[in-house]
Structures are given as C-alpha cells and as structure tokens.
Design an enzyme around this catalytic site. Structure first.
Site, PDB file in Angstrom:
ATOM      1  N   LYS A   1       0.807  -1.229   0.000  1.00 30.57           N
ATOM      2  CA  LYS A   1       0.000   0.000   0.000  1.00 30.57           C
ATOM      3  C   LYS A   1       0.840   1.280   0.000  1.00 30.57           C
ATOM      4  O   LYS A   1       0.478   2.274  -0.610  1.00 30.57           O
ATOM      5  CB  LYS A   1      -0.930   0.017   1.213  1.00 30.57           C
TER       6      LYS A   1
ATOM      7  N   GLU B   1      -9.736   5.503   3.627  1.00 28.93           N
ATOM      8  CA  GLU B   1     -10.555   4.404   4.129  1.00 28.93           C
ATOM      9  C   GLU B   1      -9.625   3.225   4.304  1.00 28.93           C
ATOM     10  O   GLU B   1      -8.593   3.128   3.647  1.00 28.93           O
ATOM     11  CB  GLU B   1     -11.674   4.059   3.132  1.00 28.93           C
TER      12      GLU B   1
ATOM     13  N   SER C   1       1.888  -9.729  -0.998  1.00 28.88           N
ATOM     14  CA  SER C   1       1.629  -8.286  -0.917  1.00 28.88           C
ATOM     15  C   SER C   1       1.716  -7.734   0.503  1.00 28.88           C
ATOM     16  O   SER C   1       1.872  -6.541   0.692  1.00 28.88           O
ATOM     17  CB  SER C   1       0.256  -7.982  -1.503  1.00 28.88           C
TER      18      SER C   1
END
Lengths: 406, 279
Positions: free
Chosen positions: A99, A121, A388
C-alpha cells in the site's frame, strides 16, 4: 456469448472518460465532481513532472526499502513438486505491505495541490497505516475511516495508526466494513473540499483513481520483470495475486499484460464458499453495477442493493473490484479464481512453516491458488506470487480460527 | 407543459416560492409512507421528492441514511416506490413527483424499462445523484424519450467553467446544493444564498430550488426570498425517526407529526411575497 475482439494492447486504458471497456467512469455526485476533475488535472501534470517522479522514487528507495526482493521459495517449490515458485516480497516494505507505494505518491500529489488534511478508508488497516505513516512523515493531518467490525478484528493496526498520529474514526453503518468506510470517507471529502485530499487505497473509485493507483503500484511488476529476467533469463509462466479492490494485482499484472506467454490469476476471496452467499467474489458471483464512483462487478441483490461481502481477510472484504479487473475478466486476459477462508488459513500456515514467512491473510489467498497451480505445471515452469503483505496483523484472527487463546 | 414547469409557472403567477419535501419511499413502512405522501399536498407541499432507498447513499447524511435503511428493511425496492407513486397519482393529478436516488437500483431494473415505467406511474422528474453530466448518456436519452425531467445538482464547488455544462444537461428545475457537504448536516447562510442564486440566474432561466441545508421554517423562508423553491428533507426524516416506537414501528401520530411540520414550513414559505410574474 460473443467475445469482444482483443485490443492491440491491454495497457492503453483508460480512455478520456476513465473507462476500461465498459467499466470505470466517474459516477459521483456533482458535489464531488469538481474535486475529482482537480485531482485528475493535478495527476496528469505530476506524472509528467520529472521532479515529482524523482522525489517519489527516492522515497521508495530510502524510506520504503525498494526494490523489494524476488525470493525463490525453494522449500515450498519442493513441497508442491511442480513449477518453481517465486515470491515478490512486498511484505518487506516499510509498513508491511504494497500500500505504501501508492500512498507516498498520492501524499506528494496532495502537497502539490496544497491540501494539508488527508483522509483515507481502510479495511485490514494496511492502507490506513501506510497513509498515517506518510502523513507523519510530511506533518499532515490524517483521518482514517474504518468499519467498526474491522476496528475490532484489526486492533494492532488501529493502535499503529494512533501511534502515528492519525485519528481513526470507526464507521458503524451497514456491515461496518470497507465499503461503509469508503462511503464515509467520500462524505467527509465533500464536506471538507477546501483543505482535504482523499487518499484511496485501491484501484477503485471514480476516475482517475483506478488508473492513478495502478500506475503507482506498477513499480511491483516493473521490478519483478527485471528481477525474474536476471534470475531465470525469461519471463514467468504465471503471475498470481489476491484481489480485493485489486491494487496489488494491477501493480503486478499491468507491466506484463502484453506478454502473451504470461498467464495471470487474480484470486478472489471465496469466504465460506462461492455458493454459500458468504464471500467477496464479485467477479465470480457478482454482476456489473455502479458503486463508489465506478461501473464494475458488484455483489448485489436482484434490486441493485449492494450485498455485504465476507472474508476472513479484512482487506478482501469488499463487494466490488477495480474496474480494470472487471474489463480484464470480460476480455479473458486474466483468470479470476477464488480461495476459501479455509484454503487461505492452510496456505498461511504452510508458508509460515516452509518458508519462515508469515503472509498476510490477503496474500494467503494468492498462495492457495499457487498450491493448486504449481503441481499442474512442469518443474521448469515459473510462477511469481505477489506476497503483498505480512501476516503479523493477522495472527490474532488466525489464532482465533485455530482455537488458540493468546 | 410538464407538471413541474406548470407548477413553477403557477407559483410565479401567485408570487411565491415552492415548498419541496423529501422523504424516503417506504420509510418507515409502505402504508405510513403512502399516508404521508397523500397528505403532503394538503399540508402545503408544492412538489414532492421521493427518495429511492439505496444501501450506499454516499451523498446523504446520517438522517437520510437511517431512513433509507428503515425503508429497505420494510421491503423497499424501486418497483415498490413506483407502485407508491401510482397509488399517490390515483388521487392527485397535479402535484409534481420527483424520484431522487442512486444509479445502481435503476441499472438493476433496466434503464429503458425504468424510464418507461416511471413515466407511466406518474413520475415527472429524476434526480440521479451519482450520474453527473459526464455520464449523462447513461440515462438522458431514455429519460427524454419518456418525457421525464432530469434535474441536476449544482454545488458551491461547481465553478463558472463547469456551470454551463451542468445546466445544459438539466431540465425541470435546478437543485442548488447550498452547502459543501452531505444532506442535513449544515445550514446555508442567507448571505451565501444571496450571492449564489443570482450567479446561477445569469446562466439559466430554469427555476432554482435550494436544498441540503434547510431544516426550519425560517430557513425555508430565507431560501425562497432569493430562490424559487426550498427543499426540506432530513428534518422531516428526523421527525419520522423520532415518532417511531421502540421497535422502529410507526405510531398512530407519525403521519400527523410529519404533516404538521410540513404545514409549519408551508406557512413560512407562503408568507414570503415575491414579485408576481406573468406566466
């Protein structure tokens, strides 16, 4: 069914309206429209600005720790008895997931736009942590919307965000998960247009977000391409990645879309099973509709009301998917499969024991597909899994499912 | 002339602005919702907006979100709301009805079929919150073909460059969102309206209604001093919520309480005299 003709390149989208085939677009209220047009203009300028890109690349190198390694998972490969399995180790990034790649770029963009307040969010909390981190780094105010259910099951990340100086606002509406957090963030944005930038964590939302977040995540696939060529002298036969909104998968897949020899598998969360109604498999079990600013596949009832998604993984617990995935699904360039909660839990444990790597539950869904796929391929085949995120945040959830009291 | 245009023309001749009420269809249940609807014109509503409940109303504040959830729990669907309008139309041929909602339920119903059925049910106009002019081709041709007005929102953030594009895609009336925010959360200042409404008038001859921040009779009166209509929604939805019993069911006085509030609003709106204009 008529198959649309394949395009000359799979990497040209979106068009000027923000469409990937029939998907994407800008389905937002007029109150938001001027804002997203401003973001689009700012992004178009930034992506062509060498200074912006250099600043971002420097952060990726010295702050995130990129490039992330490409790891040959020898023991797992031996255990599965088929193709060679490589992990793209996004879990080693600062903050523990992919991210941060797109967050840092978006925060730089927000600064260019003169915005001092950042909202986000978050589902699993990884995007919230990444956003809180970048805001701490740049001294910006940060407000993170998180479904109350997710606040409950992701306590470590909630605490991390607070340590980093962010305000976490639990959202009690709906099932109190990711989609509700996104509704609330959009509402905040309209009410605070003058000083606020909305840092979206995935390749969904109104144009330009799906394209912008994808572009910022493509660093994953670009590095993988170089690394696998260096390691094996050729491109991989298959890429595998879990998909919720789908940012880690778009980042890995996109640089390879025009290489016909590279098969791609996006792995949706099948929850308790695709036919139980308790899953998050919008491509496998949903149909096209409009939510959160874009047209894409959604879990919905016959009347167009959005259904709640379910997954053991908070990061996959979303009833939609990025519009570019919807398009890649329809044209058949990427195969979208699914893994259940139980399959993900098994993969989570196997990876921990065989590779000494505790994967995020999101990534464990990808791994579950690798476990099915690798044995069907020859021993000289090559699979790259996007690992990830790291699983530290999930140990409480997993312990609970395994009946272990911590 | 459409019912909407006819109503605004008649009000101009009378020299007053319109009271426009908003309630979610089926809130808190279909029977109560219909009883309120039928009482609205008599209580002084000049135009009626009916919200089509949606699970994810991203432009709405807490009051309307909760109203929508109550309605969904009571079984609301787009087809159900159309049936509500048909029942209303059986007794009232003159009051314009506008459906306000989000695009996904319409997509699920089928855009063509929806526009045909809406017009046949007595709907006069649509506000599809999440279809901006950029996506107008999704529904505009079908709405036009069925004779439905497409009413668009104009926000304080809609700049001069964008305004003509939004207004060109609007018919019936223009819905000016008087605050930067979601429904029912803030109130617009009279000062802001005195500046914003004349700016809009320079760009359009359509009637201008103001909404999103109007709760009280005083605010409604303030709005129609400069605009052609005041939309009151969240305050009415709050009244429904406050009237329910512990299980969320309507009490015998639910309908009366909402209609009394509408009467108070209508009185204030009607007390504001404007220059009568030739129709």
């Amino acid at each position: 069914m008529n198959q649309p003709l394949p395009p000359n390149s799979f990497r040209q989208g979106p068009d000027a309206r923000g469409r990937f085939g029939g998907f994407g677009g800008r389905f937002v209220a007029e109150t938001l429209m001027p804002l997203i047009l401003e973001v689009e203009r700012a992004y178009e300028a930034a992506r062509r600005d060498p200074e912006f890109l250099a600043e971002w690349r420097a952060l990726l190198k010295d702050y995130v720790g990129r490039p992330s390694p490409l790891w040959f998972a020898r023991r797992l490969t031996g255990h599965l008895g088929g193709a060679k399995v490589y992990f793209k180790r996004e879990e080693l990034n600062h903050t523990g997931a992919h991210k941060i790649n797109a967050v840092l770029a978006q925060i730089l963009l927000a600064r260019r736009m003169g915005r001092r307040r950042i909202i986000a969010e978050t589902g699993a909390g990884q995007h919230g942590v990444a956003t809180a981190t970048a805001c701490a780094l740049f001294g910006l105010k940060c407000v993170v919307y998180m479904g109350a259910t997710d606040v409950e099951r992701q306590q470590p990340n909630v605490f991390r965000m607070k340590l980093l100086g962010a305000e976490v606002r639990p959202v009690a509406a709906g099932a109190a998960t990711l989609k509700d957090a996104m509704n609330e963030a959009l509402r905040d944005w309209v009410a605070n247009v003058h000083d606020t930038y909305y840092c979206i964590g995935t390749v969904a939302g109104p144009h330009p977000y799906p394209a912008m977040v994808r572009d910022f995540q493509c660093v994953i696939g670009e590095e993988t391409r170089e690394q696998i060529l260096a390691a094996e002298g050729r491109l991989p036969d298959a890429l595998v990645c879990a998909v919720g909104g789908g940012s880690s998968a778009m980042g890995l897949f996109h640089p390879f879309l025009d290489d016909p020899g590279v098969a791609m598998y996006g792995v949706e969360a099948a929850g308790r099973g695709l036919d139980t109604g308790e899953h998050a498999a919008s491509l496998n079990r949903g149909r096209p509709g409009v939510l959160h600013g874009n047209r894409t596949y959604l879990l919905q009832d016959a009347h167009g009301q959005i259904r709640e998604a379910h997954s053991i993984s908070a990061g996959l617990d979303y009833p939609g998917i990025g519009p570019e995935h919807a398009w890649l699904h329809e044209i058949g360039r990427v195969q979208y499969v699914a893994a259940t909660d139980d399959e993900a839990l098994a993969a989570f444990q196997l990876c921990s024991r065989l590779e000494g790597i505790i994967p995020a539950l999101e990534s464990a869904h990808g791994l579950a597909q690798v476990i099915k796929l690798a044995p069907t391929m020859p021993k000289d085949g090559i699979i790259v899994l996007n690992l990830s995120g790291r699983g530290d945040k999930d140990i409480f959830t997993v312990a609970k499912h395994l009946g272990v009291a911590l | 002339m459409s019912r909407i245009a006819e109503r605004f023309a008649a009000l101009r001749r009378e020299g007053r602005g319109a009271l426009i009420t908003f309630l979610e269809g089926y809130d808190p249940d279909p029977a109560t919702s219909l009883a309120i609807l039928r009482g609205l014109p008599g209580a002084g509503a000049d135009l009626i907006e009916i919200g089509v409940p949606f699970t994810d109303p991203m432009a709405d504040g807490p009051a309307i979100q909760r109203g929508g959830l109550r309605a969904l729990k009571a079984g609301a669907t787009l087809a159900g709301v159309l049936a509500l309008v048909r029942d209303f139309r059986a007794e009232d041929a003159a009051t314009p009805v506008v459906l306000m909602g989000y695009f996904n339920p319409i997509l699920a119903y089928g855009v063509d079929r929806f526009c045909t059925d809406a017009a046949a049910s007595g709907v006069d106009g649509l506000i599809v919150v999440d279809v901006p002019p950029e996506e107008a081709d999704e529904i505009e041709p079908q709405a036009k073909a069925s004779g439905l007005d497409l009413i668009r929102l104009v926000a304080p953030t809609t700049d001069e460059a964008r305004l003509p594009r939004v207004l060109a895609a609007t018919s019936g009336f223009v819905y000016y969102v008087s605050i930067t925010g979601i429904t029912g959360t803030r109130s617009a200042s009279a000062e802001h309206l005195r500046e914003a409404i004349p700016r809009l008038r320079r760009h359009t001859g359509l009637p201008l209604a103001v909404g999103f921040g109007i709760r009280t009779p005083e605010q409604a009166a303030e709005a129609v001093r400069v605009a052609d209509g005041a939309v009151v929604g969240s305050a009415l939805v709050d009244t429904i919520a406050a009237s329910l019993d512990g299980n969320g069911r309507a009490r015998p006085d639910t309908v009366r309480r909402v209609l009394d509030q509408v009467r108070g609003l209508a009185e204030a709106v009607r007390a504001v005299r404007r220059e009568p204009a030739a129709g």
